[in-house]
Design a protein around this motif. Sequence first.
Motif, PDB file in Angstrom:
ATOM      1  N   ASN A  22       0.812  -1.218   0.000  1.00 50.84           N
ATOM      2  CA  ASN A  22       0.000   0.000   0.000  1.00 50.84           C
ATOM      3  C   ASN A  22       0.845   1.267   0.000  1.00 50.84           C
ATOM      4  OD1 ASN A  22       0.926   0.098   2.578  1.00 50.84           O
ATOM      5  ND2 ASN A  22      -1.046  -0.334   3.560  1.00 50.84           N
ATOM      6  N   TRP A  23       2.194   1.117  -0.116  1.00 52.49           N
ATOM      7  CA  TRP A  23       3.053   2.290  -0.277  1.00 52.49           C
ATOM      8  C   TRP A  23       3.071   2.778  -1.716  1.00 52.49           C
ATOM      9  CZ3 TRP A  23       8.348   1.663   2.665  1.00 52.49           C
ATOM     10  CH2 TRP A  23       8.089   1.374   4.028  1.00 52.49           C
ATOM     11  N   ARG A  24       2.689   1.874  -2.620  1.00 49.81           N
ATOM     12  CA  ARG A  24       2.725   2.268  -4.034  1.00 49.81           C
ATOM     13  C   ARG A  24       1.783   3.442  -4.232  1.00 49.81           C
ATOM     14  NH1 ARG A  24       1.714  -2.870  -4.936  1.00 49.81           N
ATOM     15  NH2 ARG A  24      -0.320  -2.377  -5.837  1.00 49.81           N
ATOM     16  N   SER A  25       2.264   4.475  -4.889  1.00 49.01           N
ATOM     17  CA  SER A  25       1.388   5.627  -5.044  1.00 49.01           C
ATOM     18  C   SER A  25       0.960   5.825  -6.481  1.00 49.01           C
ATOM     19  CB  SER A  25       2.094   6.874  -4.544  1.00 49.01           C
ATOM     20  OG  SER A  25       3.374   6.953  -5.132  1.00 49.01           O
ATOM     21  N   THR A  26       1.888   5.710  -7.423  1.00 54.36           N
ATOM     22  CA  THR A  26       1.517   6.090  -8.786  1.00 54.36           C
ATOM     23  C   THR A  26       1.605   4.943  -9.785  1.00 54.36           C
ATOM     24  OG1 THR A  26       3.778   6.808  -9.110  1.00 54.36           O
ATOM     25  CG2 THR A  26       2.178   8.497  -8.534  1.00 54.36           C
ATOM     26  N   GLU A  27       2.659   4.116  -9.655  1.00 57.42           N
ATOM     27  CA  GLU A  27       2.880   3.134 -10.712  1.00 57.42           C
ATOM     28  C   GLU A  27       3.086   1.735 -10.148  1.00 57.42           C
ATOM     29  OE1 GLU A  27       6.295   4.889 -12.682  1.00 57.42           O
ATOM     30  OE2 GLU A  27       5.032   5.244 -14.422  1.00 57.42           O
ATOM     31  N   LYS A  28       2.742   0.756 -10.967  1.00 53.78           N
ATOM     32  CA  LYS A  28       3.013  -0.624 -10.588  1.00 53.78           C
ATOM     33  C   LYS A  28       3.572  -1.372 -11.802  1.00 53.78           C
ATOM     34  CE  LYS A  28      -1.652  -2.096 -11.726  1.00 53.78           C
ATOM     35  NZ  LYS A  28      -2.885  -2.664 -11.254  1.00 53.78           N
ATOM     36  N   PRO A  29       4.366  -2.413 -11.559  1.00 52.92           N
ATOM     37  CA  PRO A  29       4.945  -3.130 -12.696  1.00 52.92           C
ATOM     38  C   PRO A  29       3.932  -4.092 -13.313  1.00 52.92           C
ATOM     39  CG  PRO A  29       5.667  -4.117 -10.639  1.00 52.92           C
ATOM     40  CD  PRO A  29       4.811  -2.949 -10.261  1.00 52.92           C
ATOM     41  N   ALA A  30       4.074  -4.320 -14.600  1.00 58.51           N
ATOM     42  CA  ALA A  30       3.202  -5.284 -15.273  1.00 58.51           C
ATOM     43  C   ALA A  30       3.988  -5.939 -16.400  1.00 58.51           C
ATOM     44  CB  ALA A  30       1.979  -4.571 -15.831  1.00 58.51           C
ATOM     45  N   HIS A  31       3.609  -7.149 -16.707  1.00 61.40           N
ATOM     46  CA  HIS A  31       4.210  -7.846 -17.854  1.00 61.40           C
ATOM     47  C   HIS A  31       3.436  -7.473 -19.109  1.00 61.40           C
ATOM     48  CE1 HIS A  31       5.747 -11.170 -14.947  1.00 61.40           C
ATOM     49  NE2 HIS A  31       6.609 -10.194 -15.068  1.00 61.40           N
ATOM     50  N   ILE A  32       4.121  -6.881 -20.067  1.00 59.07           N
ATOM     51  CA  ILE A  32       3.464  -6.451 -21.301  1.00 59.07           C
ATOM     52  C   ILE A  32       4.171  -7.124 -22.484  1.00 59.07           C
ATOM     53  CG2 ILE A  32       2.809  -4.486 -22.738  1.00 59.07           C
ATOM     54  CD1 ILE A  32       1.693  -3.960 -20.082  1.00 59.07           C
ATOM     55  N   HIS A  33       3.427  -7.936 -23.211  1.00 62.51           N
ATOM     56  CA  HIS A  33       3.983  -8.516 -24.434  1.00 62.51           C
ATOM     57  C   HIS A  33       3.906  -7.485 -25.544  1.00 62.51           C
ATOM     58  CE1 HIS A  33       4.769 -12.770 -23.695  1.00 62.51           C
ATOM     59  NE2 HIS A  33       3.780 -12.739 -22.836  1.00 62.51           N
ATOM     60  N   ALA A  34       4.995  -6.796 -25.811  1.00 65.65           N
ATOM     61  CA  ALA A  34       4.992  -5.863 -26.940  1.00 65.65           C
ATOM     62  C   ALA A  34       5.438  -6.618 -28.178  1.00 65.65           C
ATOM     63  CB  ALA A  34       5.925  -4.705 -26.663  1.00 65.65           C
ATOM     64  N   LYS A  35       5.102  -6.056 -29.343  1.00 64.53           N
ATOM     65  CA  LYS A  35       5.547  -6.664 -30.588  1.00 64.53           C
ATOM     66  C   LYS A  35       7.028  -6.386 -30.769  1.00 64.53           C
ATOM     67  CE  LYS A  35       1.975  -5.077 -33.240  1.00 64.53           C
ATOM     68  NZ  LYS A  35       1.283  -4.648 -34.436  1.00 64.53           N
ATOM     69  N   ALA A  36       7.797  -7.397 -31.124  1.00 70.89           N
ATOM     70  CA  ALA A  36       9.182  -7.129 -31.510  1.00 70.89           C
ATOM     71  C   ALA A  36       9.138  -6.396 -32.849  1.00 70.89           C
ATOM     72  CB  ALA A  36       9.955  -8.434 -31.634  1.00 70.89           C
ATOM     73  N   PRO A  37      10.074  -5.477 -33.084  1.00 71.73           N
ATOM     74  CA  PRO A  37      10.005  -4.694 -34.328  1.00 71.73           C
ATOM     75  C   PRO A  37      10.116  -5.543 -35.586  1.00 71.73           C
ATOM     76  CG  PRO A  37      11.967  -4.144 -33.049  1.00 71.73           C
ATOM     77  CD  PRO A  37      11.134  -5.013 -32.194  1.00 71.73           C
ATOM     78  N   CYS A  38      10.836  -6.674 -35.512  1.00 73.71           N
ATOM     79  CA  CYS A  38      10.936  -7.556 -36.686  1.00 73.71           C
ATOM     80  C   CYS A  38       9.555  -8.058 -37.065  1.00 73.71           C
ATOM     81  CB  CYS A  38      11.871  -8.724 -36.386  1.00 73.71           C
ATOM     82  SG  CYS A  38      11.552  -9.549 -34.808  1.00 73.71           S
TER      83      CYS A  38
END
Lengths: 566, 355
Positions: A22-38
Amino acid sequence: MTVLTRGAYAGPGTSLDFKTGNWRSTEKPAHIHAKAPCHAACPAGEDQQAWFAKLQEGHAEDAWRELVSANPLPAITGRVCPHPCETACNRVAVEGALAIHNVERWLGDEAMRRNWAYPVTEPAEDAPDVAIVGAGPGGVSAAYHCLRHGLRATLYETAPEAGGLLRSAIPRTRLPRETIDAELARVLGLPGITLHTRARLGRDVTIDELKRKHAAVLLAPGCQEGKEWSVDGAVPADLHEGLHLLKEFMDHGAVPEAKNVIVHGGGNTAMDLCRIMKRSGAETVTLITASVLPGPDADPSDVINVVPRELEEALEEGVEVIEHATINRLIMKGSQVCGAEIQSLRKLPGQDGRSRRVGFEGTERVINVDMVIPCIGERVDPEGLNGLVDHGYLRPSDRFGRLAEERVLALGDARGDRGTVADAIGDGRLAVSAVAAQLAGESDPPADARGEMPSGGLNLGYYEGISRAVAPKLAVADRTFDKEIEGDIGRAAVMAEAERCMACGNCLACDNCWTFCPDNAVIKTEELAVDGSHYLFDMDFCKGCGICAHECPTGFIQMLPEEAGG
Amino acid sequence: MSTEGQDAARLAELRQKFGREPLPPREGEAEQSPRDAQPRFRGLESGHRACQGCGEALAARLVMECAGPDVMIANATGCLEVFTTAWPQSAWRVPWVHSLFENAAAVASGMEAAMKAKGRNTKVLAFGGDGGTYDIGFQALSGMLERYHNVLYVCFDNEAYMNTGIQRSSSTPHAATTTTSPAGKERMGKRHLKKDLLSIIAAHHIPFAASASVAYAADLQRKVRYAMGVDGPTFLVVHSPCPLGWRHASAMTIEVARRAVECGLFPLVEIERGAVTNVMPIRDVRPVTDYLSLQGRFAHLMKDADSRAAEERAHLQALADYNIEVFGLRGDSPDAADTTGTAVVGRSGRPAGRI
């Protein structure tokens, strides 16, 4: 509830009662599958990153299966594709792009050598049958993707054998006949695909007849007609139009003799012809192009649109290039060409904001030639196409290729804004996905809305420089008309190349997040987590410092605003 | 049959022949949570009160992971003591004692003597910050080393008294601003130099003394494991950035630590019996400004209008160059154990053959 020990000591690990999450104020980590540029750059829709991952694990066959889930012809595209994936590769920011096309080619060849089975099964006997007109790369890709969707496919091809432009317009020095034959035979031999050769649209079959017999009709006729070319109305009597000359050469192995040749155009056909003319003994071969050669100062949208290594090899062989120029006038002796006037030009934005070509007065010069080869593009032969052709091309209304007529889709070069084998292969995949969805009564498959991972999103501190594999090449003196110029890099180099893949936007399972979390809030799991990684964030304890996101080499961990889902 | 089918069949056959039934879950035992199932020893558990991105909490966690469960700790006063043990809770999973600021090494000496008397092999660790090590606990530490106690002393070096509000210590680097060495009209931050503690420790001719950094976890843990195996006094100083005191973003903790090593201001060296036996070579040496510019405590050095700033930057660069020269940190050729090679990751962890 904290239980105190005798003497009121705190028990081990009792701080777990205190949820620092509950100390987190603004951001939290998440796993995001982004597209590789290839992947984002690939017209065929391959996910290069995904099959490089299989190679890194040492599973070449799995890598090939992943590859052919989008592109059934890797041995062919590995040889002819201009590989926009390599241009997009984030490894450029370290020491140079991955040699993706060399690895693709090796996988394709290896699949044929070892006879790896395509990951498709025979469709049901009564499965809907899709008619495909034209058995070039686009048509073959469409037929293959029909099987992946449980549909049957029937190909109608005018020529006596499948292959289309692969056979008629790509020299053997780039793509040996044996490769075309072997790879196409493997795909066309899959149960569920029927090929009718010598079946010409308009003569042997008609669209209406196909529509009656089949669930859908995919048109992949390619571009067979040269565009009319003249300079101020002057057309030499012995005009050799590019694509026809190339076909003639492919069929007979010879070209008309000439000493000084000008090729006018800026595509792969022009490049192929330059090299063929040079090799058949022309003293000078000059390419006149309105575009510019690639270089540090060149505007990417203005660069000549050819396979980079082809250009490199052509320059090695002594082909000359005049950039930013056009042919202004032909100098004739009777009806024979004896010279051409060249003028410099540039693509500049006009008053309406659209760019147009502006010739510069005072830059005209005359060069002596005895042959001019225009390679300014081709258009669709309208025969049998029921008037669907609009200004030279079939112009579909959406990315799946739908035409005005119901259940008829267009793909490949005939769409007019394509131009590579990979484009056609990708079109085939997309068109079939739309047909399959429609037959199942579903709406169109959604486009991949994931973001792309730029090199700035990676932490390059975790990769070290490894030089790119270099494919062996025939020396200029040894180059003939039928020996392939670029060679195989071999298994060892392929595996080393795989190690260079940075897995942009996808989890490497490198343990960095797990190792660097000061709060033990990253938990490693034995089984794969739902997001395909091996890690969980324990939000009860994550303070949101962002170290994991910064130290994630691939950008797979990103910091999201606290309110967002995920 | 598919490959997978074949694999499954073969596995079943092997189980039949050689295997035994997997044990059923023990009665009354709750299913293991993913946290408990992790294959690393969590000597320092979650729920401690360190700030976001605390380098010291991370360093202590990394040390505990490979020091293993059979240890006990004497902890000096400082952040680590305060944030891990907010009574009535404790984040430690091992016996842990705090007495005073100045006597961690003395307490550890006593604990070690007690273990010896009882015939136990439990290794004693002593933890302190730079205040409790470089300054206040220094004489106790010197005595512990001289008496040759079998203790691993770990100094978590965040270069100031962070717990009490960022006062300068003898470990604070030259020109850094703290509340007791503020940058301003009179001075550009701390006037004096960072104490070369490692040389003083080395002069005790102990079996092993080394510096490590949280940015190079594998290297840090290798040094801890090595020290754990030494029968005698060993010393480790771990560079642990403090986002609050150094005034950098909490996400940049590792980046700051990495740049400190890569610019040469915090050399990673190993000293055995007074002689330098190993250093981590720097593959691509960075200018010190790469390191300084990330931190608010050096912000006054980045003001171009102030001529003193350029001078102090040059001074810090000269100190880094001195370290690089004295310890021979410039790598001759790419090395799997240099700054870049140590950091490299691959699929499923570090490439084979690396430390």
